[in-house]
Design a protein around this motif. Structure first.
Motif, PDB file in Angstrom:
ATOM      1  N   SER A  85      77.195  37.933   4.444  1.00 43.57           N
ATOM      2  CA  SER A  85      76.416  36.891   5.105  1.00 43.57           C
ATOM      3  C   SER A  85      76.376  35.649   4.225  1.00 43.57           C
ATOM      4  N   HIS A  86      76.108  34.532   4.845  1.00 45.29           N
ATOM      5  CA  HIS A  86      76.039  33.266   4.091  1.00 45.29           C
ATOM      6  C   HIS A  86      74.805  33.217   3.197  1.00 45.29           C
ATOM      7  N   ARG A  87      73.874  34.136   3.414  1.00 48.31           N
ATOM      8  CA  ARG A  87      72.671  34.190   2.579  1.00 48.31           C
ATOM      9  C   ARG A  87      72.890  34.984   1.302  1.00 48.31           C
ATOM     10  N   SER A  88      73.886  35.861   1.303  1.00 54.14           N
ATOM     11  CA  SER A  88      74.103  36.677   0.110  1.00 54.14           C
ATOM     12  C   SER A  88      74.589  35.795  -1.037  1.00 54.14           C
ATOM     13  N   LYS A  89      74.204  36.158  -2.228  1.00 47.42           N
ATOM     14  CA  LYS A  89      74.553  35.368  -3.409  1.00 47.42           C
ATOM     15  C   LYS A  89      75.779  35.919  -4.125  1.00 47.42           C
ATOM     16  N   SER A  90      76.266  37.075  -3.670  1.00 48.76           N
ATOM     17  CA  SER A  90      77.443  37.652  -4.297  1.00 48.76           C
ATOM     18  C   SER A  90      78.512  37.922  -3.244  1.00 48.76           C
ATOM     19  N   MET A  91      79.713  38.177  -3.717  1.00 50.78           N
ATOM     20  CA  MET A  91      80.843  38.481  -2.834  1.00 50.78           C
ATOM     21  C   MET A  91      81.551  39.713  -3.368  1.00 50.78           C
ATOM     22  N   TYR A  92      82.305  40.355  -2.518  1.00 56.70           N
ATOM     23  CA  TYR A  92      83.061  41.549  -2.863  1.00 56.70           C
ATOM     24  C   TYR A  92      84.519  41.155  -3.062  1.00 56.70           C
ATOM     25  N   ILE A  93      85.147  41.640  -4.128  1.00 59.19           N
ATOM     26  CA  ILE A  93      86.560  41.387  -4.382  1.00 59.19           C
ATOM     27  C   ILE A  93      87.351  42.551  -3.784  1.00 59.19           C
ATOM     28  N   THR A  94      88.253  42.249  -2.863  1.00 56.74           N
ATOM     29  CA  THR A  94      89.058  43.296  -2.229  1.00 56.74           C
ATOM     30  C   THR A  94      90.156  43.762  -3.190  1.00 56.74           C
ATOM     31  N   LYS A  95      90.785  44.868  -2.841  1.00 54.40           N
ATOM     32  CA  LYS A  95      91.915  45.356  -3.651  1.00 54.40           C
ATOM     33  C   LYS A  95      93.035  44.320  -3.665  1.00 54.40           C
ATOM     34  N   GLU A  96      93.247  43.638  -2.508  1.00 60.51           N
ATOM     35  CA  GLU A  96      94.251  42.569  -2.438  1.00 60.51           C
ATOM     36  C   GLU A  96      93.882  41.422  -3.376  1.00 60.51           C
ATOM     37  N   GLY A  97      92.591  41.102  -3.421  1.00 55.37           N
ATOM     38  CA  GLY A  97      92.119  40.038  -4.305  1.00 55.37           C
ATOM     39  C   GLY A  97      92.283  40.392  -5.768  1.00 55.37           C
ATOM     40  N   GLU A  98      91.996  41.642  -6.091  1.00 54.04           N
ATOM     41  CA  GLU A  98      92.178  42.093  -7.472  1.00 54.04           C
ATOM     42  C   GLU A  98      93.653  42.004  -7.872  1.00 54.04           C
ATOM     43  N   ALA A  99      94.537  42.439  -6.979  1.00 53.39           N
ATOM     44  CA  ALA A  99      95.979  42.364  -7.258  1.00 53.39           C
ATOM     45  C   ALA A  99      96.428  40.911  -7.404  1.00 53.39           C
ATOM     46  N   LYS A 100      95.922  40.027  -6.527  1.00 43.82           N
ATOM     47  CA  LYS A 100      96.288  38.608  -6.593  1.00 43.82           C
ATOM     48  C   LYS A 100      95.802  37.992  -7.904  1.00 43.82           C
ATOM     49  N   ALA A 101      94.570  38.311  -8.298  1.00 43.10           N
ATOM     50  CA  ALA A 101      94.022  37.781  -9.546  1.00 43.10           C
ATOM     51  C   ALA A 101      94.870  38.219 -10.732  1.00 43.10           C
ATOM     52  N   LYS A 102      95.276  39.482 -10.748  1.00 41.76           N
ATOM     53  CA  LYS A 102      96.103  39.977 -11.853  1.00 41.76           C
ATOM     54  C   LYS A 102      97.465  39.292 -11.865  1.00 41.76           C
ATOM     55  N   GLU A 103      98.018  39.039 -10.677  1.00 40.14           N
ATOM     56  CA  GLU A 103      99.290  38.312 -10.567  1.00 40.14           C
ATOM     57  C   GLU A 103      99.137  36.890 -11.119  1.00 40.14           C
ATOM     58  N   ASP A 143      88.448  34.123   1.448  1.00 41.70           N
ATOM     59  CA  ASP A 143      87.958  35.110   2.414  1.00 41.70           C
ATOM     60  C   ASP A 143      88.962  35.270   3.556  1.00 41.70           C
ATOM     61  N   GLU A 144      89.477  34.156   4.066  1.00 40.14           N
ATOM     62  CA  GLU A 144      90.474  34.208   5.143  1.00 40.14           C
ATOM     63  C   GLU A 144      91.727  34.961   4.707  1.00 40.14           C
ATOM     64  N   LYS A 145      92.080  34.862   3.431  1.00 40.57           N
ATOM     65  CA  LYS A 145      93.262  35.554   2.903  1.00 40.57           C
ATOM     66  C   LYS A 145      92.950  37.007   2.539  1.00 40.57           C
ATOM     67  N   ASP A 146      91.701  37.432   2.755  1.00 39.84           N
ATOM     68  CA  ASP A 146      91.220  38.788   2.482  1.00 39.84           C
ATOM     69  C   ASP A 146      91.264  39.142   0.996  1.00 39.84           C
ATOM     70  N   TYR A 147      91.072  38.135   0.122  1.00 38.59           N
ATOM     71  CA  TYR A 147      90.976  38.387  -1.310  1.00 38.59           C
ATOM     72  C   TYR A 147      89.533  38.689  -1.700  1.00 38.59           C
ATOM     73  N   ILE A 148      88.593  38.152  -0.924  1.00 33.49           N
ATOM     74  CA  ILE A 148      87.167  38.401  -1.132  1.00 33.49           C
ATOM     75  C   ILE A 148      86.523  38.627   0.224  1.00 33.49           C
ATOM     76  N   ARG A 149      85.315  39.164   0.199  1.00 33.62           N
ATOM     77  CA  ARG A 149      84.487  39.253   1.402  1.00 33.62           C
ATOM     78  C   ARG A 149      83.126  38.701   1.024  1.00 33.62           C
ATOM     79  N   GLN A 150      82.724  37.660   1.731  1.00 35.62           N
ATOM     80  CA  GLN A 150      81.480  36.981   1.393  1.00 35.62           C
ATOM     81  C   GLN A 150      80.245  37.638   1.988  1.00 35.62           C
TER      82      GLN A 150
END
Length: 88
Positions: free
Chosen positions: A60-78, A51-58
């Motif tokens: 609230s701490h109550r949510s059970k899912s997270m959002y994958i940012t475009k940067e995170g998608e690119a990092k995952a593919k790398e 989250d700090e690296k802006d690869y995901i966005r969590q």
């Protein structure tokens, strides 16, 4: 010979790949079909680091899912290229 990866880095990289590979999209008519989400079933310290690296966005701490940012998608593919993992 392949360079060794320390355990902390491996957890971060492998978690990012698994988050990406297990993603889903919202089926809500108001949701962007290109937005990728994943469940938060990973080490909290790793999630906070991603989250700090802006690869995901969590959200609230109550949510059970997270959002994958475009940067995170690119990092995952790398990382998938690095570890020789084929995308879906």
């Amino acid at each position: 010979m392949v360079d060794k990866t320390d355990a902390k880095t491996a957890m971060e990289e492998l978690s990012m790949m698994l988050i990406y590979l297990s993603h889903f999209t919202e089926r809500d008519t108001m949701a962007d079909p290109n937005s990728k989400y994943a469940w938060k079933g990973y080490d909290f310290d790793v999630l906070n680091l991603l989250d700090e690296k802006d690869y995901i966005r969590q959200g609230s701490h109550r949510s059970k899912s997270m959002y994958i940012t475009k940067e995170g998608e690119a990092k995952a593919k790398e990382l998938m290229e690095k570890y020789n993992v084929v995308d879906w």
